[in-house]
Each structure stands twice: as structure tokens, then as C-alpha cells.
Enzyme design. Structure first.
Site, PDB file in Angstrom:
ATOM      1  N   GLU A   4      -0.583  -8.819   5.008  1.00 58.16           N
ATOM      2  CA  GLU A   4      -0.280  -8.899   6.418  1.00 58.16           C
ATOM      3  C   GLU A   4      -1.537  -9.285   7.342  1.00 58.16           C
ATOM      4  O   GLU A   4      -1.403  -9.588   8.387  1.00 58.16           O
ATOM      5  CB  GLU A   4       0.695  -7.771   7.063  1.00 58.16           C
ATOM      6  CG  GLU A   4      -0.078  -6.453   7.410  1.00 58.16           C
ATOM      7  CD  GLU A   4      -0.349  -5.848   5.896  1.00 58.16           C
ATOM      8  OE1 GLU A   4      -0.657  -4.476   6.129  1.00 58.16           O
ATOM      9  OE2 GLU A   4      -0.035  -6.050   4.829  1.00 58.16           O
ATOM     10  N   HIS A  36      -3.301  -5.595   1.446  1.00 64.08           N
ATOM     11  CA  HIS A  36      -2.461  -6.016   2.711  1.00 64.08           C
ATOM     12  C   HIS A  36      -2.281  -7.674   2.841  1.00 64.08           C
ATOM     13  O   HIS A  36      -3.014  -7.980   3.740  1.00 64.08           O
ATOM     14  CB  HIS A  36      -3.064  -5.183   3.763  1.00 64.08           C
ATOM     15  CG  HIS A  36      -3.020  -3.759   3.573  1.00 64.08           C
ATOM     16  ND1 HIS A  36      -1.973  -2.958   4.352  1.00 64.08           N
ATOM     17  CD2 HIS A  36      -3.545  -2.803   2.937  1.00 64.08           C
ATOM     18  CE1 HIS A  36      -2.339  -1.682   4.126  1.00 64.08           C
ATOM     19  NE2 HIS A  36      -3.300  -1.636   3.124  1.00 64.08           N
ATOM     20  N   CYS A  93       0.648  -1.000   0.076  1.00 65.31           N
ATOM     21  CA  CYS A  93       0.044  -0.039  -0.165  1.00 65.31           C
ATOM     22  C   CYS A  93       0.909   1.179  -0.042  1.00 65.31           C
ATOM     23  O   CYS A  93       1.438   1.663  -1.006  1.00 65.31           O
ATOM     24  CB  CYS A  93      -0.919  -0.134   1.097  1.00 65.31           C
ATOM     25  SG  CYS A  93      -2.299   1.192   0.993  1.00 65.31           S
TER      26      CYS A  93
END
Length: 225
Positions: free
Chosen positions: A197, A195, A86
């Protein structure tokens, strides 16, 4: 044990999520501070999501000049696996480690959703555990995720197999060619807007598809050693 650095800029907000993802993957996370040029013997590095320096000027434009980025750029150019997520993707573009630029989303709205992606290439240090054509779901949240590049750059990315991920089931931000992520020619630098994660644990994730990003880089680094 593999050491993966995670940079914190003023305004980073997903750095701790990235650190936790590295831990879940079985590697050692190494926090890195934007004002230091020390990389502390890391094997790979992650530029996390957030709003570095408040996203003044352009997203990532100030972070690109942080002392740590001189070291990251040098290490990436020498082959270190580098992942920009991002805002980290925006920083990679501002640093010219990746081509193109990000502008405001096409409909001028912040997007936050579970996004479907198609894996377009596995020839990178961060995607070698995927399969080409695999469809995954990764969290997406951005206001300036509209990837743009001139026609020559887009042709180069397509011809060189440098488009890593493409949006499917709708383009959420207007990105050229439905591009969600790209890589450099060498395949060690990857940037994407979604994302991974946030897709590591069943309790908080709609999928565990983020795990393959981290297993990929671990497999690459272990094979290299």
C-alpha cells in the site's frame, strides 16, 4: 464496483494507507471496525499493518479474537480474497489461516527500508498480475518479521508452491528460506511483511510495484463475476 474491506484494530496505523490504495486501484474501500462482526457485503478484505492491541502477548495474538475476525476467518475459509500486510500477516498466522509464526528480527532491530523481492508464484488472488520470477521493490518496516516454521511446514510450503515472495539482495530479518510472504493452499489468503500500500504513487514511492496486488484481486473478482 468491487468492495474491499479494510479492518481497523486498536493500534492499526496503515489502515488509511490501505484504504487509499484501494481507491487508487479503482475499487470501493469499506472501513471495518474490529469490534463488529459485520463485513458489509465486501468482496475481499485487507488486514493492515500496525501494532494491533499494542502487540501485547504476541503480535496479532489479541487481534485474532476480535469479533470481526470470526467473520473474516469464516469468509476466508469460503474463498474470499484476504490479504494480511505486516501485522495483518501476523494476525493471519495467529488465526491459523496461514501456517507458521513471526518472532523478533534476527538482529533485534526494527527494519525500515525499500526491500527487493522475487515473485515466486502467481497462483493467488493477489498476485495473478505478476510474472513468476519478477523482481519488485516494496517498502518493508517491522520489528517482528522473522518468519519461522517447523521443517515439515517449510517443506509443505515449498512443495505446494505456497511461498509467494522471497527476499533478495539480503534477508532483512532472518526469515526461514528468505520467506517474505506465503499463501494458503487455495490461494485466496496471502500474508506478507512488506507494505504494497506504500508503493502506489510516484510522489511517495520508490516504485509502483504495489499496484499489481490490487489489480490482481480486481481481475480475479471481475473474472469470477
Amino acid at each position: 464496483m468491487v468492495r474491499i474491506g479494510v479492518v481497523t484494530f486498536p493500534g492499526s496505523l496503515d489502515d488509511h494507507d490501505a484504504i487509499r490504495a484501494v481507491e487508487i486501484a479503482g475499487a470501493t474501500p469499506v472501513p471495518l471496525w474490529h469490534a463488529s462482526d459485520e463485513l458489509n457485503d465486501i468482496d475481499a478484505v485487507i488486514l493492515p499493518g500496525g501494532f494491533s492491541y499494542g502487540d501485547y502477548l504476541r503480535c496479532g495474538a489479541i487481534a485474532r479474537f476480535s469479533p470481526v475476525m470470526d467473520s473474516v476467518i469464516d469468509a476466508a475459509n469460503k474463498g474470499m480474497p484476504t490479504l494480511g500486510i505486516c501485522n495483518g500477516f501476523q494476525v493471519l498466522c495467529e488465526s491459523h489461516l496461514l501456517p507458521g509464526a513471526m518472532i523478533r528480527n534476527e538482529k533485534r532491530h526494527f527494519v525500515c527500508k525499500d526491500q527487493r523481492l522475487r515473485v515466486e508464484t502467481i497462483d493467488t488472488t493477489w498476485t495473478c498480475d505478476f510474472t513468476v520470477g519478477e523482481e519488485i521493490t516494496i517498502v518493508l518496516k517491522n520489528g517482528e518479521g522473522n518468519y519461522q516454521a517447523d521443517p515439515e511446514t517449510l517443506k509443505m510450503l515449498e512443495d505446494n508452491n505456497q511461498v509467494v515472495f522471497r527476499y533478495i539482495d539480503g534477508n532483512p530479518n532472518g526469515s526461514n528460506h528468505d520467506i517474505a510472504g506465503i499463501t494458503n493452499e487455495r490461494g485466496n489468503v496471502v500474508g506478507l511483511m512488506p507494505h504494497p500500500e506504500h508503493n502506489m504513487e510516484e510522489l511517495t514511492s520508490p516504485s509502483l510495484d504495489g499496484r499489481k496486488f490490487f489489480s490482481s484481486v480486481l481481475r480475479f473478482l471481475e473474472a469470477r463475476v
